[in-house]
Design a protein around this motif. Structure first.
Motif, PDB file in Angstrom:
ATOM      1  N   VAL A 121       0.870  -1.177   0.000  1.00 15.84           N
ATOM      2  CA  VAL A 121       0.000   0.000   0.000  1.00 15.84           C
ATOM      3  C   VAL A 121       0.906   1.225   0.000  1.00 15.84           C
ATOM      4  CG1 VAL A 121      -1.629   1.324   1.418  1.00 15.84           C
ATOM      5  CG2 VAL A 121      -1.900  -1.160   1.175  1.00 15.84           C
ATOM      6  N   HIS A 122       0.666   2.168  -0.893  1.00 18.05           N
ATOM      7  CA  HIS A 122       1.575   3.316  -1.051  1.00 18.05           C
ATOM      8  C   HIS A 122       1.664   4.150   0.226  1.00 18.05           C
ATOM      9  CE1 HIS A 122       3.133   7.195  -2.312  1.00 18.05           C
ATOM     10  NE2 HIS A 122       3.600   6.621  -3.399  1.00 18.05           N
ATOM     11  N   ALA A 123       0.504   4.528   0.769  1.00 13.94           N
ATOM     12  CA  ALA A 123       0.397   5.244   2.050  1.00 13.94           C
ATOM     13  C   ALA A 123       0.773   6.730   2.015  1.00 13.94           C
ATOM     14  CB  ALA A 123       1.170   4.509   3.158  1.00 13.94           C
ATOM     15  N   ASP A 124       1.156   7.253   0.873  1.00 16.43           N
ATOM     16  CA  ASP A 124       1.346   8.716   0.769  1.00 16.43           C
ATOM     17  C   ASP A 124       0.923   9.156  -0.632  1.00 16.43           C
ATOM     18  OD1 ASP A 124       2.021  11.301   1.478  1.00 16.43           O
ATOM     19  OD2 ASP A 124       4.145  11.062   1.030  1.00 16.43           O
ATOM     20  N   LEU A 125      -0.164   8.562  -1.093  1.00 16.85           N
ATOM     21  CA  LEU A 125      -0.553   8.788  -2.486  1.00 16.85           C
ATOM     22  C   LEU A 125      -1.423  10.034  -2.638  1.00 16.85           C
ATOM     23  CD1 LEU A 125       0.040   7.282  -5.101  1.00 16.85           C
ATOM     24  CD2 LEU A 125      -2.280   6.398  -4.997  1.00 16.85           C
ATOM     25  N   SER A 126      -1.108  10.816  -3.626  1.00 15.37           N
ATOM     26  CA  SER A 126      -1.915  11.985  -3.989  1.00 15.37           C
ATOM     27  C   SER A 126      -1.415  12.451  -5.343  1.00 15.37           C
ATOM     28  CB  SER A 126      -1.732  13.110  -2.969  1.00 15.37           C
ATOM     29  OG  SER A 126      -0.434  13.656  -3.109  1.00 15.37           O
ATOM     30  N   GLU A 127      -2.029  13.511  -5.860  1.00 13.04           N
ATOM     31  CA  GLU A 127      -1.625  14.067  -7.164  1.00 13.04           C
ATOM     32  C   GLU A 127      -0.209  14.635  -7.118  1.00 13.04           C
ATOM     33  OE1 GLU A 127      -3.958  15.016  -5.082  1.00 13.04           O
ATOM     34  OE2 GLU A 127      -4.327  17.173  -5.094  1.00 13.04           O
ATOM     35  N   PHE A 128       0.383  14.741  -5.926  1.00 13.68           N
ATOM     36  CA  PHE A 128       1.766  15.229  -5.801  1.00 13.68           C
ATOM     37  C   PHE A 128       2.767  14.110  -6.051  1.00 13.68           C
ATOM     38  CE2 PHE A 128      -0.765  18.205  -3.492  1.00 13.68           C
ATOM     39  CZ  PHE A 128      -0.127  19.429  -3.645  1.00 13.68           C
ATOM     40  N   ASN A 129       2.358  12.870  -5.774  1.00 14.03           N
ATOM     41  CA  ASN A 129       3.280  11.737  -5.894  1.00 14.03           C
ATOM     42  C   ASN A 129       2.974  10.841  -7.094  1.00 14.03           C
ATOM     43  OD1 ASN A 129       5.009  12.445  -3.841  1.00 14.03           O
ATOM     44  ND2 ASN A 129       3.779  11.449  -2.259  1.00 14.03           N
ATOM     45  N   LYS A 185      -7.230   3.431   2.530  1.00 12.25           N
ATOM     46  CA  LYS A 185      -8.451   4.244   2.482  1.00 12.25           C
ATOM     47  C   LYS A 185      -8.108   5.726   2.403  1.00 12.25           C
ATOM     48  CE  LYS A 185     -11.516   0.793   4.318  1.00 12.25           C
ATOM     49  NZ  LYS A 185     -11.812   0.021   5.518  1.00 12.25           N
ATOM     50  N   ARG A 186      -7.033   6.111   3.070  1.00 12.47           N
ATOM     51  CA  ARG A 186      -6.606   7.519   3.004  1.00 12.47           C
ATOM     52  C   ARG A 186      -6.122   7.853   1.587  1.00 12.47           C
ATOM     53  NH1 ARG A 186      -1.914   9.004   7.013  1.00 12.47           N
ATOM     54  NH2 ARG A 186      -0.722   7.964   5.379  1.00 12.47           N
ATOM     55  N   ASP A 187      -5.316   6.951   1.003  1.00 11.08           N
ATOM     56  CA  ASP A 187      -4.847   7.143  -0.385  1.00 11.08           C
ATOM     57  C   ASP A 187      -6.048   7.296  -1.327  1.00 11.08           C
ATOM     58  OD1 ASP A 187      -2.236   6.884   0.403  1.00 11.08           O
ATOM     59  OD2 ASP A 187      -1.914   4.882  -0.462  1.00 11.08           O
ATOM     60  N   ILE A 188      -7.022   6.395  -1.152  1.00  9.44           N
ATOM     61  CA  ILE A 188      -8.208   6.419  -2.012  1.00  9.44           C
ATOM     62  C   ILE A 188      -8.964   7.733  -1.831  1.00  9.44           C
ATOM     63  CG2 ILE A 188     -10.513   5.356  -2.288  1.00  9.44           C
ATOM     64  CD1 ILE A 188      -9.100   2.621  -1.983  1.00  9.44           C
ATOM     65  N   GLY A 189      -9.094   8.182  -0.593  1.00 11.69           N
ATOM     66  CA  GLY A 189      -9.772   9.462  -0.313  1.00 11.69           C
ATOM     67  C   GLY A 189      -9.090  10.617  -1.043  1.00 11.69           C
ATOM     68  N   ASN A 190      -7.750  10.642  -1.020  1.00 14.04           N
ATOM     69  CA  ASN A 190      -7.007  11.712  -1.709  1.00 14.04           C
ATOM     70  C   ASN A 190      -7.282  11.691  -3.201  1.00 14.04           C
ATOM     71  OD1 ASN A 190      -5.810  12.475   0.676  1.00 14.04           O
ATOM     72  ND2 ASN A 190      -3.927  11.312   0.321  1.00 14.04           N
ATOM     73  N   LEU A 191      -7.268  10.479  -3.766  1.00 12.50           N
ATOM     74  CA  LEU A 191      -7.486  10.368  -5.216  1.00 12.50           C
ATOM     75  C   LEU A 191      -8.902  10.764  -5.594  1.00 12.50           C
ATOM     76  CD1 LEU A 191      -5.650   7.083  -6.219  1.00 12.50           C
ATOM     77  CD2 LEU A 191      -4.974   9.432  -6.697  1.00 12.50           C
ATOM     78  N   ILE A 192      -9.889  10.297  -4.809  1.00 13.13           N
ATOM     79  CA  ILE A 192     -11.295  10.606  -5.093  1.00 13.13           C
ATOM     80  C   ILE A 192     -11.497  12.126  -5.087  1.00 13.13           C
ATOM     81  CG2 ILE A 192     -13.645  10.461  -4.138  1.00 13.13           C
ATOM     82  CD1 ILE A 192     -12.988   7.765  -5.153  1.00 13.13           C
ATOM     83  N   ARG A 193     -10.886  12.795  -4.118  1.00 14.88           N
ATOM     84  CA  ARG A 193     -11.002  14.261  -4.003  1.00 14.88           C
ATOM     85  C   ARG A 193     -10.416  14.916  -5.261  1.00 14.88           C
ATOM     86  NH1 ARG A 193      -7.740  15.359   0.235  1.00 14.88           N
ATOM     87  NH2 ARG A 193      -8.898  13.804   1.400  1.00 14.88           N
ATOM     88  N   PHE A 194      -9.245  14.433  -5.677  1.00  9.91           N
ATOM     89  CA  PHE A 194      -8.594  15.014  -6.855  1.00  9.91           C
ATOM     90  C   PHE A 194      -9.418  14.742  -8.122  1.00  9.91           C
ATOM     91  CE2 PHE A 194      -5.601  14.534 -10.454  1.00  9.91           C
ATOM     92  CZ  PHE A 194      -5.151  15.849 -10.520  1.00  9.91           C
ATOM     93  N   PHE A 195      -9.887  13.500  -8.273  1.00 10.66           N
ATOM     94  CA  PHE A 195     -10.696  13.165  -9.457  1.00 10.66           C
ATOM     95  C   PHE A 195     -11.969  14.026  -9.481  1.00 10.66           C
ATOM     96  CE2 PHE A 195      -8.904   8.552  -9.351  1.00 10.66           C
ATOM     97  CZ  PHE A 195      -7.837   8.939 -10.145  1.00 10.66           C
TER      98      PHE A 195
END
Ligand SMILES: Nc1ncnc2c1ncn2[C@@H]1O[C@H](COP(=O)(O)OP(=O)(O)O)[C@@H](O)[C@H]1O
Ligand SMILES: [Mg+2]
Length: 239
Positions: free
Chosen positions: A173-181, A210-220
């Motif tokens: 699990v990446h654990a620091d995933l967002s549009e920055f990484n 779940k946190r990674d997914i939350g970040n991506l969902i927000r960005f999408f």
């Protein structure tokens, strides 16, 4: 060392501590790099530079700062990673293990076919990575989401596909995933920054996912792509 690199080296010599300079010199002796080129980013824990090899190929050098790292945070992440359960809370040991962990995570992700920079070397607090980009580094996804709806959807699907490989094949699990990484390299995503990445066996891994997914969902969502977190969770984790 060419004269130009020698001059540059003097400048960087004022930026790094002696221990780090010796580590970089070791990487130069081993012909991994031929010197540091220019700064890319001063991050929270690490400074990123471009470097060149003797044959002129570009590299990325990630240097964790020995003095100003938040090693308490590092310790909290690493102590629950089943690969490092016996780690002692000593500053240098934590930092070196942290960098080794990023190296190993990248190797594992790569072996599973995930699009990540190839890790090329790791000594102490310094990590050398494949350079993602052509003349300049590939932009972060935050600044390079495709314009068209179909382009956006294609990018979303490609990211989902990478995360699925990361979870189901690499067991990470990446654990620091967002549009920055996530970098956009020639229209395809490349995942970076694997220092917090942890095996799915880690008791906290589901919270991180779940946190990674939350970040991506927000960005999408910002880009008009609506997707439910549960749906993305299923797509990433189902065997
Ligand atoms: N392999 C790479 N190729 C190109 N650019 C990179 C690479 N690795 C990092 N970068 C650039 O450096 C930035 C910071 O790197 P990252 O590993 O995310 O460190 P931090 O922990 O400071 O966020 C990235 O957002 C990206 O712009
Ligand atoms: Mg980052």
């Amino acid at each position: 060392m060419p004269k130009k690199s020698k001059e540059k080296w003097k400048i960087w010599g004022n930026v790094f501590d002696e221990y780090t300079i010796n580590t970089i010199k070791k990487l130069m002796t081993q012909n991994v790099i031929d010197g540091i080129e220019s700064p890319v980013k001063i991050g929270k824990e690490a400074n990123i530079f471009t470097a060149k090899t003797k044959t002129g190929d570009m590299r990325i050098v990630k240097i964790y700062r020995l003095e100003s790292c938040n090693f308490n945070k590092m310790y909290d992440y690493i102590r629950y990673d089943p690969r490092f359960l016996n780690i002692k809370k000593q500053r240098r040991q934590i930092i070196f293990t942290w960098v080794q962990r990023e190296y190993r995570n990248l190797i594992k992700a790569r072996a599973a076919g995930v699009r990540v920079p190839t890790p090329l070397a790791n000594i102490n607090n310094v990590l050398v990575l494949e350079f993602i980009g052509d003349d300049t580094i590939a932009p972060q996804l935050k600044d390079s989401m495709p314009e068209s709806k179909t382009g956006k959807e294609k990018m979303q699907n490609a990211i989902t596909c990478e995360l699925r490989k990361l979870y189901t094949k690499a067991g990470l699990v990446h654990a620091d995933l967002s549009e920055f990484n996530i970098l956009n390299y020639r229209g395809n995503p490349v995942l970076i920054d694997f220092s917090q990445t942890t095996p799915v066996e880690n008791m906290n891994s589901d919270d991180y996912l779940k946190r990674d997914i939350g970040n991506l969902i927000r960005f999408f969502h910002k880009h008009g792509l609506d997707l439910l977190p549960e749906e993305l969770y299923q797509k990433i984790t189902k065997q």
